[in-house]
Design a protein around this motif. Structure first.
Motif, mmCIF file in Angstrom:
data_model
loop_
_atom_site.group_PDB
_atom_site.id
_atom_site.type_symbol
_atom_site.label_atom_id
_atom_site.label_comp_id
_atom_site.label_asym_id
_atom_site.label_seq_id
_atom_site.Cartn_x
_atom_site.Cartn_y
_atom_site.Cartn_z
ATOM 1 N N PRO A 133 -11.705 15.768 0.220
ATOM 2 C CA PRO A 133 -12.044 15.073 1.259
ATOM 3 C C PRO A 133 -10.516 14.058 1.600
ATOM 4 N N PRO A 134 -11.004 13.072 2.748
ATOM 5 C CA PRO A 134 -10.739 12.096 2.790
ATOM 6 C C PRO A 134 -9.901 11.003 1.557
ATOM 7 N N ASP A 135 -10.781 10.739 1.341
ATOM 8 C CA ASP A 135 -10.845 10.313 -0.008
ATOM 9 C C ASP A 135 -11.204 10.818 -0.980
ATOM 10 N N PRO A 168 -2.730 4.539 0.419
ATOM 11 C CA PRO A 168 -3.507 5.815 -0.762
ATOM 12 C C PRO A 168 -3.009 7.245 0.262
ATOM 13 N N LEU A 169 -4.245 7.520 -0.646
ATOM 14 C CA LEU A 169 -3.152 9.294 -0.143
ATOM 15 C C LEU A 169 -4.159 9.596 1.177
ATOM 16 N N PRO A 170 -3.283 10.409 2.380
ATOM 17 C CA PRO A 170 -3.907 10.159 3.855
ATOM 18 C C PRO A 170 -5.163 12.059 3.728
ATOM 19 N N PRO A 171 -5.777 11.755 4.330
ATOM 20 C CA PRO A 171 -6.492 12.819 4.609
ATOM 21 C C PRO A 171 -6.243 14.293 4.022
ATOM 22 N N LEU A 205 -1.383 17.107 1.453
ATOM 23 C CA LEU A 205 -0.103 17.463 1.479
ATOM 24 C C LEU A 205 0.632 16.716 1.557
ATOM 25 N N LEU A 206 0.397 16.024 2.110
ATOM 26 C CA LEU A 206 1.458 14.699 3.721
ATOM 27 C C LEU A 206 1.287 13.777 3.163
ATOM 28 N N GLY A 207 1.007 12.993 2.032
ATOM 29 C CA GLY A 207 1.237 11.984 1.823
ATOM 30 C C GLY A 207 2.614 11.044 0.780
ATOM 31 N N ARG A 208 3.590 12.008 0.956
ATOM 32 C CA ARG A 208 5.086 11.655 0.094
ATOM 33 C C ARG A 208 5.723 10.714 0.574
ATOM 34 N N GLY A 209 5.829 9.659 0.214
ATOM 35 C CA GLY A 209 6.760 7.829 1.294
ATOM 36 C C GLY A 209 8.629 8.221 0.791
ATOM 37 N N GLU A 261 18.175 16.540 -3.948
ATOM 38 C CA GLU A 261 17.164 16.847 -2.032
ATOM 39 C C GLU A 261 16.323 16.116 -2.004
ATOM 40 N N VAL A 262 16.300 15.320 -1.217
ATOM 41 C CA VAL A 262 15.212 13.875 -0.595
ATOM 42 C C VAL A 262 14.282 15.281 0.555
ATOM 43 N N GLU A 263 13.056 15.354 -0.021
ATOM 44 C CA GLU A 263 12.408 16.331 0.424
ATOM 45 C C GLU A 263 10.781 15.207 0.426
ATOM 46 N N ILE A 264 10.684 14.946 2.172
ATOM 47 C CA ILE A 264 9.340 14.271 2.147
ATOM 48 C C ILE A 264 8.447 14.681 3.043
ATOM 49 N N PHE A 265 6.702 15.122 2.866
ATOM 50 C CA PHE A 265 6.115 15.196 3.601
ATOM 51 C C PHE A 265 4.773 14.695 4.363
ATOM 52 N N ASN A 266 5.528 14.064 5.702
ATOM 53 C CA ASN A 266 4.852 12.831 5.668
ATOM 54 C C ASN A 266 4.507 13.021 7.629
ATOM 55 N N GLN A 267 3.558 12.694 7.822
ATOM 56 C CA GLN A 267 3.104 12.893 9.413
ATOM 57 C C GLN A 267 4.313 11.868 10.570
#
Lengths: 278, 278
Positions: free
Chosen positions: A213-215, B211-214, B217-221, B247-253
């Motif tokens: 979940p989101p949290d 925080p981790l996003p919803p 997978l897309l929480g990387r900074g 290698e810089v690999e970022i998943f982040n919307q």
């Protein structure tokens, strides 16, 4: 269900008196208490309630949060954990669950990145607390948390790491928690549970469900709803010699929004089907 | 920034030709490619583009997903990974990043709970693939993913576990990826990076942010925005003898929604400040 304990966070909307009554009504023999719920009811009243109900108290949640910086951080953590130990002893449990804390400033613009330092701090404060735990007749039960909580909640991330810490102290002073949700993924799980042996102070269960979940704190599911093989894990814990309580501890808003009686019925049903099978 | 490579997922809105041009314009000497982007451009065109630009191809992402059940699952996984190996060879990279796959049926109402079985399946298929990798002159680079992806993406969760697998094969056939995001929390990280030595086929970086996003997978900074000590980690990787690309690999919307030029400027700036310091 002779080993089943309801960790009261699972029925979070119940007050402590309601949770105690719920366990009595359902024939659940033990309860895991939370300090905030105990405080809400009052310690003396809580002690009397569980005693009069004939419930065992499987654990008190929770001590820990040992990583705050500086001498003030250290003193505050020691004071708080001494209070928690005293409450545990009063409540008649021998187990204080320890969530050790994350990186100082986690989630802020300038978090500490000194993971090794935070881990050393945990060892240092356990050294301060362990003799007191012995005096109270309560074990500090180090809970490795899932690595996704490493930054903000617990820098102890695996059972092996928790055991490396615990083994520095007498077995009656420091143990570990095996919580299915936090450790199920660990490729070294079988060997580390076997190693843990009498260091296992608590076995907690809930399931890994998807999507998160989101949290992510609130993503835990009822036993049987997810990806964990509870029969296999319980066999490992049993084979290590653990004969204590099996505590159902679920953080999940949807389950918290369900009436306590209904949640407890599900807990019992799943426990019988997946954990404490005849 | 002689070791910097842009993994093209970091500038996801760029096509392959745009990413190649972006690297040339910014003086970035290498690029990590994704199969879907290569397919979009066409393999032959992609090969010509990177060669004409004088870019090194640090890796191809990705092979793997080896855990589908049954003989059909096995055959499909082998066929797909052979195509990936062939593409990697064509593109002139010696590294195929392998995300090994999760539990069959993960996230469904009836997921497999046989984690040990899924892990055995990975070993089995690596055994099938390794000789072919050798024939192509490409290494299968096993990427341990963060344990929060164990159920649905990769049942290989730690560097130690990846090395246990890799070491069953010749070093030129199977290696490992050290990705900061996936391994930073590991209490055994220092010893396992040292153990990895010449098994390290790729070093990927991005930061753990909260925080981790919803969608976790897309929480990387960007490097430097979170909780990882990149200087310490890079020192470990260097000390293990790795001299290859970073290698810089970022998943982040949010980063994907940023213009590629701007993202690449940030990548370079952070790389200089935190990773490849003078």
């Amino acid at each position: 269900m002779s080993r089943l304990s309801l960790n009261q966070i699972t029925t979070r909307n119940w007050s402590l008196p309601e949770a105690v009554q719920g366990c009595v009504d359902a024939g659940v023999p033990a309860i895991g208490l939370w300090r905030d719920k105990v405080a809400e009811t009052g310690l003396a009243t809580a002690v009397k309630l569980v005693r009069d109900a004939g419930l065992a108290v499987s654990s008190l949640c929770r001590g820990g949060f040992l990583t705050a910086p500086g001498p003030e951080g250290l003193q505050a953590a020691l004071a708080e954990n001494l209070r928690a130990l005293e409450e545990a002893a009063e409540l008649g449990t021998d187990t204080l669950v320890m969530v050790v804390g994350g990186l100082p400033g986690a989630g802020s613009a300038h978090p500490s990145r000194d993971l090794a330092g935070a881990r050393a701090r945990v060892a240092e404060l356990l050294g301060e607390l362990a003799p007191h735990a012995g005096d109270f007749g309560v074990r500090l039960a180090i809970e490795p948390l899932h690595p996704m909580f490493c930054a903000d909640r617990a820098v102890v991330s695996t059972l092996g790491q928790a055991l490396d810490l615990a083994e520095q102290f007498p077995v009656e002073q420091v143990g570990v928690v095996v919580d299915s949700y936090h450790v199920w993924w660990d490729p070294r799980l079988a060997e580390q549970i076997a190693r843990a042996g009498e260091r296992i102070a608590s076995y907690q269960v809930c399931d890994w469900t998807l999507p998160l979940p989101p949290d992510v704190l609130l993503g835990r599911g009822h036993v049987g709803d997810g990806h964990i093989d509870f029969r296999a894990m319980t066999d490992l814990v049993d084979a290590a010699g653990y004969t204590g309580w099996i505590e159902v501890e679920i953080f999940n808003q949807r389950i918290w929004d369900t009436p306590g009686e209904q949640t407890l019925r599900t807990v019992i049903e799943r426990h019988r089907a997946h954990v404490e099978t005849p």
